[in-house]
Design a protein around this motif. Sequence first.
Motif, PDB file in Angstrom:
ATOM      1  N   ALA A 295     -76.238 -86.820 -73.714  1.00 43.70           N
ATOM      2  CA  ALA A 295     -76.896 -86.219 -72.557  1.00 43.70           C
ATOM      3  C   ALA A 295     -77.096 -84.725 -72.732  1.00 43.70           C
ATOM      4  O   ALA A 295     -78.037 -84.152 -72.180  1.00 43.70           O
ATOM      5  N   GLU A 296     -76.225 -84.061 -73.539  1.00 49.37           N
ATOM      6  CA  GLU A 296     -76.332 -82.629 -73.796  1.00 49.37           C
ATOM      7  C   GLU A 296     -75.591 -82.319 -75.090  1.00 49.37           C
ATOM      8  O   GLU A 296     -74.743 -83.097 -75.519  1.00 49.37           O
ATOM      9  N   PRO A 297     -75.878 -81.196 -75.742  1.00 53.80           N
ATOM     10  CA  PRO A 297     -75.104 -80.831 -76.940  1.00 53.80           C
ATOM     11  C   PRO A 297     -73.692 -80.403 -76.533  1.00 53.80           C
ATOM     12  O   PRO A 297     -73.518 -79.613 -75.601  1.00 53.80           O
ATOM     13  N   TYR A 298     -72.715 -80.944 -77.222  1.00 52.37           N
ATOM     14  CA  TYR A 298     -71.306 -80.681 -76.910  1.00 52.37           C
ATOM     15  C   TYR A 298     -70.722 -79.749 -77.962  1.00 52.37           C
ATOM     16  O   TYR A 298     -70.695 -80.068 -79.154  1.00 52.37           O
ATOM     17  N   ASP A 299     -70.273 -78.559 -77.552  1.00 53.93           N
ATOM     18  CA  ASP A 299     -69.575 -77.588 -78.414  1.00 53.93           C
ATOM     19  C   ASP A 299     -68.334 -77.176 -77.648  1.00 53.93           C
ATOM     20  O   ASP A 299     -68.388 -76.305 -76.763  1.00 53.93           O
ATOM     21  N   ILE A 300     -67.219 -77.818 -77.928  1.00 58.45           N
ATOM     22  CA  ILE A 300     -66.024 -77.696 -77.104  1.00 58.45           C
ATOM     23  C   ILE A 300     -64.893 -77.134 -77.939  1.00 58.45           C
ATOM     24  O   ILE A 300     -64.991 -77.008 -79.181  1.00 58.45           O
ATOM     25  N   PHE A 301     -63.813 -76.758 -77.292  1.00 58.90           N
ATOM     26  CA  PHE A 301     -62.615 -76.264 -77.988  1.00 58.90           C
ATOM     27  C   PHE A 301     -61.405 -76.962 -77.415  1.00 58.90           C
ATOM     28  O   PHE A 301     -61.425 -77.466 -76.290  1.00 58.90           O
ATOM     29  N   VAL A 302     -60.338 -76.964 -78.224  1.00 60.22           N
ATOM     30  CA  VAL A 302     -59.072 -77.542 -77.832  1.00 60.22           C
ATOM     31  C   VAL A 302     -57.970 -76.565 -78.252  1.00 60.22           C
ATOM     32  O   VAL A 302     -58.079 -75.866 -79.271  1.00 60.22           O
ATOM     33  N   CYS A 303     -56.968 -76.469 -77.417  1.00 55.52           N
ATOM     34  CA  CYS A 303     -55.864 -75.548 -77.719  1.00 55.52           C
ATOM     35  C   CYS A 303     -55.010 -76.118 -78.851  1.00 55.52           C
ATOM     36  O   CYS A 303     -54.820 -77.346 -78.968  1.00 55.52           O
ATOM     37  N   ASP A 304     -54.507 -75.206 -79.660  1.00 51.75           N
ATOM     38  CA  ASP A 304     -53.668 -75.654 -80.775  1.00 51.75           C
ATOM     39  C   ASP A 304     -52.340 -76.216 -80.295  1.00 51.75           C
ATOM     40  O   ASP A 304     -51.628 -76.884 -81.052  1.00 51.75           O
ATOM     41  N   SER A 305     -52.017 -75.950 -79.041  1.00 51.14           N
ATOM     42  CA  SER A 305     -50.754 -76.459 -78.496  1.00 51.14           C
ATOM     43  C   SER A 305     -50.954 -77.735 -77.695  1.00 51.14           C
ATOM     44  O   SER A 305     -50.052 -78.146 -76.971  1.00 51.14           O
ATOM     45  N   ALA A 306     -52.152 -78.353 -77.751  1.00 46.13           N
ATOM     46  CA  ALA A 306     -52.403 -79.549 -76.972  1.00 46.13           C
ATOM     47  C   ALA A 306     -51.544 -80.700 -77.450  1.00 46.13           C
ATOM     48  O   ALA A 306     -51.271 -80.841 -78.655  1.00 46.13           O
ATOM     49  N   ALA A 307     -51.131 -81.546 -76.514  1.00 49.96           N
ATOM     50  CA  ALA A 307     -50.276 -82.697 -76.840  1.00 49.96           C
ATOM     51  C   ALA A 307     -51.106 -83.795 -77.465  1.00 49.96           C
ATOM     52  O   ALA A 307     -52.302 -83.939 -77.171  1.00 49.96           O
ATOM     53  N   PRO A 308     -50.527 -84.613 -78.331  1.00 49.89           N
ATOM     54  CA  PRO A 308     -51.265 -85.738 -78.912  1.00 49.89           C
ATOM     55  C   PRO A 308     -51.719 -86.711 -77.833  1.00 49.89           C
ATOM     56  O   PRO A 308     -51.013 -86.964 -76.860  1.00 49.89           O
ATOM     57  N   GLY A 309     -52.931 -87.221 -78.013  1.00 51.45           N
ATOM     58  CA  GLY A 309     -53.494 -88.171 -77.062  1.00 51.45           C
ATOM     59  C   GLY A 309     -54.131 -87.518 -75.843  1.00 51.45           C
ATOM     60  O   GLY A 309     -54.586 -88.233 -74.945  1.00 51.45           O
ATOM     61  N   GLN A 310     -54.186 -86.189 -75.801  1.00 49.98           N
ATOM     62  CA  GLN A 310     -54.764 -85.494 -74.636  1.00 49.98           C
ATOM     63  C   GLN A 310     -56.284 -85.661 -74.622  1.00 49.98           C
ATOM     64  O   GLN A 310     -56.944 -85.641 -75.652  1.00 49.98           O
ATOM     65  N   LEU A 311     -56.839 -85.833 -73.385  1.00 52.79           N
ATOM     66  CA  LEU A 311     -58.289 -85.944 -73.215  1.00 52.79           C
ATOM     67  C   LEU A 311     -58.929 -84.581 -73.430  1.00 52.79           C
ATOM     68  O   LEU A 311     -58.558 -83.601 -72.780  1.00 52.79           O
ATOM     69  N   ILE A 312     -59.875 -84.517 -74.320  1.00 51.58           N
ATOM     70  CA  ILE A 312     -60.553 -83.251 -74.609  1.00 51.58           C
ATOM     71  C   ILE A 312     -61.866 -83.139 -73.831  1.00 51.58           C
ATOM     72  O   ILE A 312     -62.127 -82.133 -73.172  1.00 51.58           O
TER      73      ILE A 312
END
Length: 781
Positions: free
Chosen positions: A480-497
């Motif tokens: 639906a749109e171009p996705y350019d996202i970021f995730v924190c290096d401290s995010a827990a495994p399995g977290q929804l991004i």
Amino acid sequence: MWGLVRLLLAWLGGWGCMGRLAAPVPAWAGSRGHSGPALLRTRRSWVWNQFFVIEEYSGPEPVLIGKLHSDVDRGEGRTKYLLTGEGAGTVFVIDEATGNIHVTKSLDREEKAQYVLLAQAVDRASNRPLEPPSEFIIKVQDINDNPPVFPLGPYHATVPEMSNVGTSVIQVTAHDADDPSYGNSAKLVYTVLDGLPFFSVDPQTGVVRTAIPNMDRETQEEFLVVIQAKDMGGHMGGLSGSTTVTVTLSDVNDNPPKFPQSLYQFSVVETAGPGTLVGRLKAQDPDLGDNALMAYSILDGEGSEAFSISTDSQGQDGLLTVRKPLDFETRRSYTFRVEATNTLIDPAYLRRGPFKDVASVRVAVQDAPEPPAFTQATYHLMVPENKAPGTLVGQISASDLDSPASPIRYSILPYSDPERGFSIEPEDGTIRTAVLLDREARVWHNLTVLATELDSSAQSSRVQVAIQTLDENDNAPQLAEPYDIFVCDSAAPGQLIQVIRTLDRDEAGNSSQVSLQGPVGPDANFTVRDNRDGSASLLLPSRPAPPRQAPYLVPIELWDWGQPALSSTATVTVSVCRCRPDGSMASCWPEAQLSPTGLSTGALLAIVTCMGTLLALVVLFVALRRQKQEALMVLEEEDVRENIITYDDEGGGEEDTEAFDITALQNPDGAAPAGAGPPARRDVLPRTRAPRQPRPPGAADVVQLLALRLREADEDPSVPPYDSVQVYGYEGRGSSCGSLSSLGSGSEAGGVPGPAEPLDDWGPLFRTLAELYGAKEPPAP
């Protein structure tokens, strides 16, 4: 004879009123209880109340109406009678010696009914009152000299028609100016002179009443009644007056409506639309106003289905109009009944009813040329998209109702198909595609098809054709749109991004149902989970993604469930960044630290280069502007001198100029005097400026100001021209003409340069130069 009788009555009336009464007791007479000799009451010697005079008497001489006499008067001529009051001396005169009162003119009781006068008897010699003043009244006796009049006449009255006998119409009243208290002069009697036998009048009251029953307004609406009033009780010799009473019969609803004919025939063209007037029906009612208002209705159901009838705005005529479309080919005539009824009915006259009437109506339907008629009011056709031009869409059909075998020609109106996407067969109405259709660009195409009779081009009709473009699965799903996202290096495994959504331009259904799949396997850095609703969830795997400078590119495969199924591949960019405690991004890895705002190194270099270029342009512009300003300040700071070097050969140029001293060529006569310092050079800028002469005060004349500035320029060696033009104006010493060079010329008085001697005196060789300087000025007188 009548005059003598009236004179006698006046004489007797005047004398008959004379009488004697006892005089009042004087104030000094005392009272009954007073001591002293009793005084006797003296009686008054003369008194009277009133006299009478008959009105309208016009005899040749004044009429004696009475006589005043006092007991004091002994006939010795010492008593004098005086009369004052209303009309004394003009209307009434008195004989001072005898007391006889005469009336001098004819009197009118209607103008003045009585006169109040004052009589007095005095001593003729001393004017001493012999009798106290006495007031008396002279009344004007009425005679029958005024006829009755009707002040409010002529009269107008209204009475309903069909009224009963004795119905009151109006009351008339006459007035008689004679005295109603004296005789029968004002006693009036009313009679009908004209208007019998329809009306009568009460002799005493003057009330006019109807005299016959059932007077019909439709027969005679207005009557003129003459009423007479006569005094003297109506006897012979009385006076009379008359007036007219216009009696109008008002209308009542006593007549039912009647159709003047039993059958009405009309015709109407079959093409007449609903509301078209077919004809008028008018039932006659001799009544007026609301009594003549009528309502019309159609009694037969056959006629009421095709036609309707209503009353016009005046409430008289029935308007027959078309209710539904007519068809000559189906039915050619209608016959039905119409009823007219009074809307207001008076129960008192129901015996004269019924107040309605019925007539028959026949309406013939006329044949008319009709345009072609389509088999449907509108058409709805469908065609799949992406079909080759010429694909059959559908067919429409129309026929000529007047002549079913007549051929019809079909065409599409250009304004309804501006893209020229369809074509139609003129003979059979078959519609085909002319271009490839794309449902995603346009779903509905609304065409207007024209059907025209070949035999009569004026007969044509139109119909709306709606063509729906059916969907095919011809669009692969995409993000639906171009996705350019970021995730924190401290995010827990399995977290929804991120929730990734898709778009499929095809119609809703299997063609638009989209499935997503991401990278699988133990080496996958992220997990893509299909939500089964056209979206997917991007999750961290069980183990965190290792940090690195470059972002992660997560490939995702999308496919729909259409026939045939279409698929596509998209990429989602994920950057692993350092985050603050609140979860906001602090910085990404080294590549991102160079441009915290998200700009790349190349973009930053381009921006710096542009800024440097703009700064250089600004500096260059400022420098050029400053140099231009210095070049324009010639007369303020420093003059610009032109070293124009003229060579007849191709010598060394500037070296020759510097090596050659031009002072050797100057005119020795133009040298500065001894002791004045070194001579001034004309090819260089002088180091000192000549002082400027002050400007004349006030508003100087322009000519004077220019002459002043010209003189300053001539005398100032620091102003141009100070060029180094190599003009050799030195002709050596001993010349009889001197130097002709302008370099050594001085300024003459007045600022006008010129030769020292007239050029005409120098001979024929200088004739041309003399002509250039002008003719010799004539000597001054």
